[in-house]
Enzyme design. Structure first.
Site, PDB file in Angstrom:
ATOM      1  N   GLY A   1       0.839  -1.205   0.000  1.00  0.00           N
ATOM      2  CA  GLY A   1       0.000   0.000   0.000  1.00  0.00           C
ATOM      3  C   GLY A   1       0.869   1.248   0.000  1.00  0.00           C
ATOM      4  O   GLY A   1       1.991   1.239  -0.513  1.00  0.00           O
TER       5      GLY A   1
ATOM      6  N   VAL B   1       2.451   3.068   2.471  1.00  0.00           N
ATOM      7  CA  VAL B   1       3.734   3.032   3.175  1.00  0.00           C
ATOM      8  C   VAL B   1       4.673   2.030   2.495  1.00  0.00           C
ATOM      9  O   VAL B   1       5.863   2.306   2.311  1.00  0.00           O
ATOM     10  CB  VAL B   1       3.552   2.656   4.669  1.00  0.00           C
ATOM     11  CG1 VAL B   1       4.893   2.601   5.379  1.00  0.00           C
ATOM     12  CG2 VAL B   1       2.629   3.651   5.369  1.00  0.00           C
TER      13      VAL B   1
ATOM     14  N   ASP C   1       1.468  -8.386  -1.672  1.00  0.00           N
ATOM     15  CA  ASP C   1       0.165  -7.853  -1.252  1.00  0.00           C
ATOM     16  C   ASP C   1      -0.919  -8.839  -1.685  1.00  0.00           C
ATOM     17  O   ASP C   1      -0.725  -9.609  -2.642  1.00  0.00           O
ATOM     18  CB  ASP C   1      -0.094  -6.461  -1.867  1.00  0.00           C
ATOM     19  CG  ASP C   1      -1.126  -5.658  -1.080  1.00  0.00           C
ATOM     20  OD1 ASP C   1      -0.720  -4.703  -0.376  1.00  0.00           O
ATOM     21  OD2 ASP C   1      -2.337  -5.991  -1.152  1.00  0.00           O
TER      22      ASP C   1
ATOM     23  N   VAL D   1       5.772  -2.167  10.985  1.00  0.00           N
ATOM     24  CA  VAL D   1       5.277  -0.805  10.764  1.00  0.00           C
ATOM     25  C   VAL D   1       3.782  -0.730  11.088  1.00  0.00           C
ATOM     26  O   VAL D   1       3.299   0.266  11.627  1.00  0.00           O
ATOM     27  CB  VAL D   1       5.531  -0.367   9.309  1.00  0.00           C
ATOM     28  CG1 VAL D   1       5.033   1.060   9.077  1.00  0.00           C
ATOM     29  CG2 VAL D   1       7.019  -0.448   8.965  1.00  0.00           C
TER      30      VAL D   1
ATOM     31  N   HIS E   1       3.789   4.653  20.478  1.00  0.00           N
ATOM     32  CA  HIS E   1       3.455   5.444  19.294  1.00  0.00           C
ATOM     33  C   HIS E   1       1.974   5.805  19.367  1.00  0.00           C
ATOM     34  O   HIS E   1       1.130   5.154  18.787  1.00  0.00           O
ATOM     35  CB  HIS E   1       3.759   4.601  18.045  1.00  0.00           C
ATOM     36  CG  HIS E   1       3.569   5.341  16.763  1.00  0.00           C
ATOM     37  ND1 HIS E   1       4.136   6.556  16.499  1.00  0.00           N
ATOM     38  CD2 HIS E   1       2.871   5.007  15.640  1.00  0.00           C
ATOM     39  CE1 HIS E   1       3.798   6.952  15.287  1.00  0.00           C
ATOM     40  NE2 HIS E   1       3.026   6.026  14.746  1.00  0.00           N
TER      41      HIS E   1
HETATM   42  P1  NAD Z   1      -2.652   0.928   2.921  1.00  0.00           P
HETATM   43  O1  NAD Z   1      -4.076   0.582   3.110  1.00  0.00           O
HETATM   44  O2  NAD Z   1      -2.282   1.905   1.874  1.00  0.00           O
HETATM   45  O3  NAD Z   1      -1.797  -0.394   2.679  1.00  0.00           O
HETATM   46  C1  NAD Z   1      -1.966  -1.575   3.411  1.00  0.00           C
HETATM   47  C2  NAD Z   1      -1.834  -2.725   2.435  1.00  0.00           C
HETATM   48  O4  NAD Z   1      -1.828  -3.954   3.162  1.00  0.00           O
HETATM   49  C3  NAD Z   1      -2.984  -2.815   1.423  1.00  0.00           C
HETATM   50  O5  NAD Z   1      -2.470  -2.697   0.106  1.00  0.00           O
HETATM   51  C4  NAD Z   1      -3.587  -4.190   1.670  1.00  0.00           C
HETATM   52  O6  NAD Z   1      -4.042  -4.823   0.502  1.00  0.00           O
HETATM   53  C5  NAD Z   1      -2.391  -4.908   2.268  1.00  0.00           C
HETATM   54  N1  NAD Z   1      -2.731  -6.142   2.986  1.00  0.00           N
HETATM   55  C6  NAD Z   1      -3.790  -6.399   3.780  1.00  0.00           C
HETATM   56  N2  NAD Z   1      -3.710  -7.661   4.234  1.00  0.00           N
HETATM   57  C7  NAD Z   1      -2.602  -8.207   3.720  1.00  0.00           C
HETATM   58  C8  NAD Z   1      -1.963  -9.484   3.831  1.00  0.00           C
HETATM   59  N3  NAD Z   1      -2.491 -10.466   4.567  1.00  0.00           N
HETATM   60  N4  NAD Z   1      -0.819  -9.689   3.141  1.00  0.00           N
HETATM   61  C9  NAD Z   1      -0.274  -8.714   2.375  1.00  0.00           C
HETATM   62  N5  NAD Z   1      -0.822  -7.485   2.246  1.00  0.00           N
HETATM   63  C10 NAD Z   1      -1.963  -7.237   2.914  1.00  0.00           C
HETATM   64  O7  NAD Z   1      -2.115   1.454   4.359  1.00  0.00           O
HETATM   65  P2  NAD Z   1      -0.792   2.287   4.648  1.00  0.00           P
HETATM   66  O8  NAD Z   1      -1.111   3.723   4.669  1.00  0.00           O
HETATM   67  O9  NAD Z   1       0.299   1.776   3.756  1.00  0.00           O
HETATM   68  O10 NAD Z   1      -0.514   1.844   6.160  1.00  0.00           O
HETATM   69  C11 NAD Z   1      -0.117   0.516   6.440  1.00  0.00           C
HETATM   70  C12 NAD Z   1       0.007   0.299   7.942  1.00  0.00           C
HETATM   71  O11 NAD Z   1       1.099   1.062   8.443  1.00  0.00           O
HETATM   72  C13 NAD Z   1      -1.213   0.768   8.751  1.00  0.00           C
HETATM   73  O12 NAD Z   1      -1.469  -0.133   9.814  1.00  0.00           O
HETATM   74  C14 NAD Z   1      -0.778   2.112   9.291  1.00  0.00           C
HETATM   75  O13 NAD Z   1      -1.481   2.486  10.453  1.00  0.00           O
HETATM   76  C15 NAD Z   1       0.670   1.795   9.576  1.00  0.00           C
HETATM   77  N6  NAD Z   1       1.544   2.963   9.755  1.00  0.00           N
HETATM   78  C16 NAD Z   1       2.425   2.918  10.788  1.00  0.00           C
HETATM   79  C17 NAD Z   1       3.289   3.957  11.004  1.00  0.00           C
HETATM   80  C18 NAD Z   1       4.270   3.889  12.149  1.00  0.00           C
HETATM   81  O14 NAD Z   1       4.826   4.916  12.544  1.00  0.00           O
HETATM   82  N7  NAD Z   1       4.553   2.724  12.692  1.00  0.00           N
HETATM   83  C19 NAD Z   1       3.245   5.092  10.174  1.00  0.00           C
HETATM   84  C20 NAD Z   1       2.352   5.095   9.114  1.00  0.00           C
HETATM   85  C21 NAD Z   1       1.501   4.020   8.903  1.00  0.00           C
END
Ligand code: NAD
Length: 314
Positions: free
Chosen positions: A10, A12, A33, A118, A175
């Site tokens: 996705g 990130v 993904d 993450v 966090h």
């Molecule tokens: P996003 O929705 O753009 O991407 C997430 C992806 O995960 C999607 O493409 C989805 O299809 C995929 N996915 C779901 N289940 C899956 C699986 N079983 N196997 C493989 N892929 C799978 O979200 P994002 O904006 O990229 O955020 C991703 C995560 O990172 C979220 O939980 C967000 O809260 C977290 N995040 C954490 C931090 C941090 O500081 N730790 C910062 C930003 C985002």
């Protein structure tokens, strides 16, 4: 490193893949993904930027989690981001199910890998991965403090007009809203920020840092932050791949440090080729310690939920 897999292509995941490739931090990036064709298309798109940026990292995409086989590092960004008005804890149950599925493949497909978590809530899910793999804490850790510190440093640069290159900030704790921005260690080229900013302004920056993710989410509405998070992940990977021994705040398992065990949370660590090589235990002042304990209480409440979800699922 030879191969780094990013599970979750996705926002990130994609931005992280591009950063790793542009900096040539490994020879191969594998994007995985569940969405049909998406990781393949994303990998190809980034690959086609190689002539412009001049990198030789190869990118591949796959829908089969087994494609993470033999990775040196697996970065997990799979899962739901929160929506406006939600806390990071609100996505715990859904993301735990996703992460558990990923880990069950990971332990056999890439048994020697390091894991960089993450997905939110990152402190609790790093703990979940640590326990489910049964691996030593040095190779299961999470990204949060590097991002939160980067936000704090950016706000200080915006407020003072000085170069970000000279600003060091450090944020510890969980966090979330109870994170602990350590103003005591926040300097501009070694000069404490109190020299440049009044206390009220510093406090405003602390609060803005705590709400940094929510601020972006409220503005964008349909997406949480991803460019700064991906840059923070790349900084951590760079410290490991170049064995830099950087001192960075990371989500790490505590084994007695700060008087705590059986928890993962943001603390300063030494990050090098062996992953988390050491947790740095800082003596905390009374107010810092109070905030740190509040943060622990919040994470422990989520750890309690995690155990309930795990019991319900088994
Ligand atoms: P996003 O929705 O753009 O991407 C997430 C992806 O995960 C999607 O493409 C989805 O299809 C995929 N996915 C779901 N289940 C899956 C699986 N079983 N196997 C493989 N892929 C799978 O979200 P994002 O904006 O990229 O955020 C991703 C995560 O990172 C979220 O939980 C967000 O809260 C977290 N995040 C954490 C931090 C941090 O500081 N730790 C910062 C930003 C985002």
């Amino acid at each position: 490193m030879r191969k780094i897999t990013i599970v979750g292509a996705g926002r990130v995941g994609e931005s992280t893949a591009h950063n790793l490739a542009k900096s040539e931090l490994c020879r191969e990036v594998m994007l995985i993904d569940v969405v049909d064709g998406m990781p393949q298309g994303t990998a190809l798109d980034i690959q086609e930027s190689a002539p412009q940026f001049g990198f030789d990292t190869k990118l591949h995409g796959d829908n089969d989690p087994e494609a993470m086989a033999d990775s040196d590092m697996v970065i997990i960004t799979a899962g739901l981001p929160r929506k406006p008005g939600m806390s990071r804890s609100d996505v715990l149950e859904t993301n735990l199910g996703i992460i558990n599925g990923v880990v069950d493949v990971l332990v056999t497909a890439a048994p020697d890998a390091m894991v960089l978590m993450v997905t939110n809530p990152v402190d609790v899910l790093t703990y979940a991965v640590w326990k489910r793999t049964g691996w030593e804490r040095s190779r299961v850790f999470g990204m949060a403090g590097v991002l939160d510190s980067s936000r704090m440093a950016s706000f200080i640069a915006m407020e003072t007009g000085f170069s970000v290159k000279d600003i060091t900030a450090m944020v510890m704790g969980g966090h979330g809203d109870t994170m602990v921005p350590m103003t005591r260690f926040t300097c501009i080229n070694g000069i404490h920020i109190k020299h440049f900013l009044p206390d009220e302004k510093i406090q405003e920056i602390v609060e803005r840092t705590r709400q940094g993710g929510a601020e972006i989410l409220a503005l964008k509405k349909n997406s949480s932050a991803y460019d700064a998070p991906a840059a923070a992940v790349a900084a951590m990977v760079g410290a490991i791949s170049h064995d830099r021994k950087r001192i960075l705040p990371c989500v790490a398992g505590l084994e007695g440090e700060y008087g705590e065990t059986d928890i993962c949370m943001g603390v300063p660590v030494v990050l090098g080729s062996n992953g988390v090589e050491r947790v740095i235990e800082l003596p905390l002042f009374e107010e810092e310690d109070k905030q740190f304990r509040d943060s622990i209480a919040t994470i422990r409440a989520d750890l309690q939920k995690l155990r309930q979800f795990d019991i319900a699922a088994s």
